[in-house]
Write a protein that holds these residues in place. Structure first.
Motif, PDB file in Angstrom:
ATOM      1  N   LEU A  38       0.119  -1.431  -0.039  1.00 29.74           N
ATOM      2  CA  LEU A  38       0.341   0.223   0.015  1.00 29.74           C
ATOM      3  C   LEU A  38       0.788   0.781  -0.119  1.00 29.74           C
ATOM      4  O   LEU A  38       0.512   1.836  -0.424  1.00 29.74           O
TER       5      LEU A  38
ATOM      6  N   TYR B  69      -2.014   1.009   9.013  1.00 31.95           N
ATOM      7  CA  TYR B  69      -1.657  -0.040   8.379  1.00 31.95           C
ATOM      8  C   TYR B  69      -2.638  -1.461   9.567  1.00 31.95           C
ATOM      9  O   TYR B  69      -3.733  -1.331   9.466  1.00 31.95           O
TER      10      TYR B  69
ATOM     11  N   GLY C 179      -5.880   0.093  10.168  1.00 32.82           N
ATOM     12  CA  GLY C 179      -6.614  -0.294   9.868  1.00 32.82           C
ATOM     13  C   GLY C 179      -7.215  -1.345   9.721  1.00 32.82           C
ATOM     14  O   GLY C 179      -8.808  -1.625   9.432  1.00 32.82           O
TER      15      GLY C 179
ATOM     16  N   ASP D  10      -9.649   1.305   5.996  1.00 30.48           N
ATOM     17  CA  ASP D  10      -9.766   1.980   4.383  1.00 30.48           C
ATOM     18  C   ASP D  10     -10.279   3.459   4.102  1.00 30.48           C
ATOM     19  O   ASP D  10     -10.080   4.043   3.574  1.00 30.48           O
TER      20      ASP D  10
ATOM     21  N   LYS E 250      -8.129   5.983   6.132  1.00 30.38           N
ATOM     22  CA  LYS E 250      -6.885   5.859   5.806  1.00 30.38           C
ATOM     23  C   LYS E 250      -6.842   6.782   4.594  1.00 30.38           C
ATOM     24  O   LYS E 250      -6.140   7.842   5.106  1.00 30.38           O
ATOM     25  N   VAL E 251      -7.900   6.696   4.447  1.00 33.90           N
ATOM     26  CA  VAL E 251      -8.645   7.994   2.920  1.00 33.90           C
ATOM     27  C   VAL E 251      -8.469   8.951   3.646  1.00 33.90           C
ATOM     28  O   VAL E 251      -8.383  10.414   3.089  1.00 33.90           O
TER      29      VAL E 251
ATOM     30  N   THR F 116      -6.065   2.500  -2.784  1.00 37.07           N
ATOM     31  CA  THR F 116      -6.767   1.817  -1.686  1.00 37.07           C
ATOM     32  C   THR F 116      -7.075   0.448  -2.360  1.00 37.07           C
ATOM     33  O   THR F 116      -6.893  -0.740  -2.072  1.00 37.07           O
TER      34      THR F 116
ATOM     35  N   ASP G 205      -4.937  -1.389  -4.658  1.00 34.87           N
ATOM     36  CA  ASP G 205      -4.397  -2.245  -3.200  1.00 34.87           C
ATOM     37  C   ASP G 205      -4.740  -3.861  -2.912  1.00 34.87           C
ATOM     38  O   ASP G 205      -5.065  -5.118  -2.677  1.00 34.87           O
ATOM     39  N   ARG G 206      -6.302  -3.794  -2.547  1.00 33.00           N
ATOM     40  CA  ARG G 206      -7.239  -4.487  -2.498  1.00 33.00           C
ATOM     41  C   ARG G 206      -6.638  -5.610  -4.086  1.00 33.00           C
ATOM     42  O   ARG G 206      -7.438  -7.185  -3.574  1.00 33.00           O
TER      43      ARG G 206
END
Length: 286
Positions: free
Chosen positions: A60, A80, A83, A97, A100-101, A119, A122-123
């Motif tokens: 990430l 992380y 999160g 998520d 974090k944004v 994000t 990343d998933r």
């Protein structure tokens, strides 16, 4: 739909899934399997899970770097971990998520759209190795063998298609796609080793590749945002997967629960960062 309603529905679906699992198996036998888990094996499995999370944080971090955020290793890990805690224990509302944004947007002024893109990507990149692993494990399964000479080209083709799609729709992230994919492979390999360690720790009977195949399949199922941190969905997948592959169902459910407990324990440690600022403007450059 309000956040609290989503949370109630997820709790209900997790509870329903677990009820379906435990009404089909001998609960005492599952508990007996869990009780005989070797403590050393449990600790080693937890260590491999920690490795997978560190690799996930690095993945990430590299994606955020493509939208102009230069995040240090330490701050990245803290963000992380927090999160993970939010995703598992606070499934309603903002989630890990989303937090974090929100935080990175507030501290740096980076637009929400590229942060969301990083994000989500990343998933998505995290799912790719799951599919690769399923293809590679198919040759060891009697129900539907896929030759390696078919599986390997399919993996290469899948990677190429993913790269083309990213170049077309998210070109900003194309330079780090290969590195992020390698990091994702590292995440899944670490967790597969963790699963093997757990299987030996409980002295599981049956095909190890079979258990790993179900594990990868359950990882995809648990990503779907319908339960609390995948609780219930993973166990249900292990139950039916074991039934199809002829593996001991109680053992399969037991190892699934052990994996979830490790996940929950590690994620719970993220609560430490909820009581203090995770990041400051000094941790970030744009």
């Amino acid at each position: 739909m309000p956040g609290y309603v989503k949370t109630i529905l997820k709790i209900a679906l997790s509870a329903l899934s677990l009820w379906l699992v435990f009404r089909k198996i001998d609960v005492d036998e599952v508990w007996a399997v869990i009780r005989r888990t070797a403590p050393g094996g449990l600790a080693l499995a937890t260590g491999f899970y920690l490795i997978s999370r560190v690799l996930g944080a690095e993945r990430l971090r590299s994606l955020f770097g493509q939208v102009g955020l230069r995040l240090g290793v330490g701050p990245s890990l803290k963000l992380y971990w927090l999160g993970m805690y939010y995703n598992l224990f606070l499934p309603g509302g903002i989630g890990g998520d989303g937090y974090k944004v929100y935080l990175l947007n507030r501290l740096t002024g980076t637009p929400v759209k590229p942060l969301v893109q990083a994000t989500v990507l990343d998933r998505v990149i995290g799912i790719l190795p799951l599919g690769y692993g399923l293809l590679l494990l198919f040759p060891d399964l009697p129900q539907g063998p896929v030759p390696f000479w078919v599986a390997l080209p399919l993996i290469a083709l899948s990677h190429w298609v993913a790269a083309v799609l990213i170049q077309r729709f998210l070109p900003t992230f194309r330079p780090v796609f290969l590195r992020a994919t390698v990091q994702s492979v590292g995440v899944q390999v670490s967790q597969m080793i963790q699963m093997v360690v757990l299987l030996y720790a409980i002295d599981a009977q049956g095909s190890v590749p079979g258990y790993l195949f179900i594990f990868l399949l359950s990882s995809i199922v648990s990503i779907l945002p319908f339960t609390i941190g995948g609780a219930g969905a993973r166990e249900l997948t292990f139950l039916f997967g074991a039934q199809v592959l002829g593996l001991p169902q109680e053992t399969a459910v037991a190892v699934s629960l052990l994996f979830y407990l490790i996940t929950a324990f590690v994620s719970l440690t993220g609560v430490f960062f909820s009581f203090r600022p995770v990041l400051s403007t000094n941790d970030l450059t744009t």
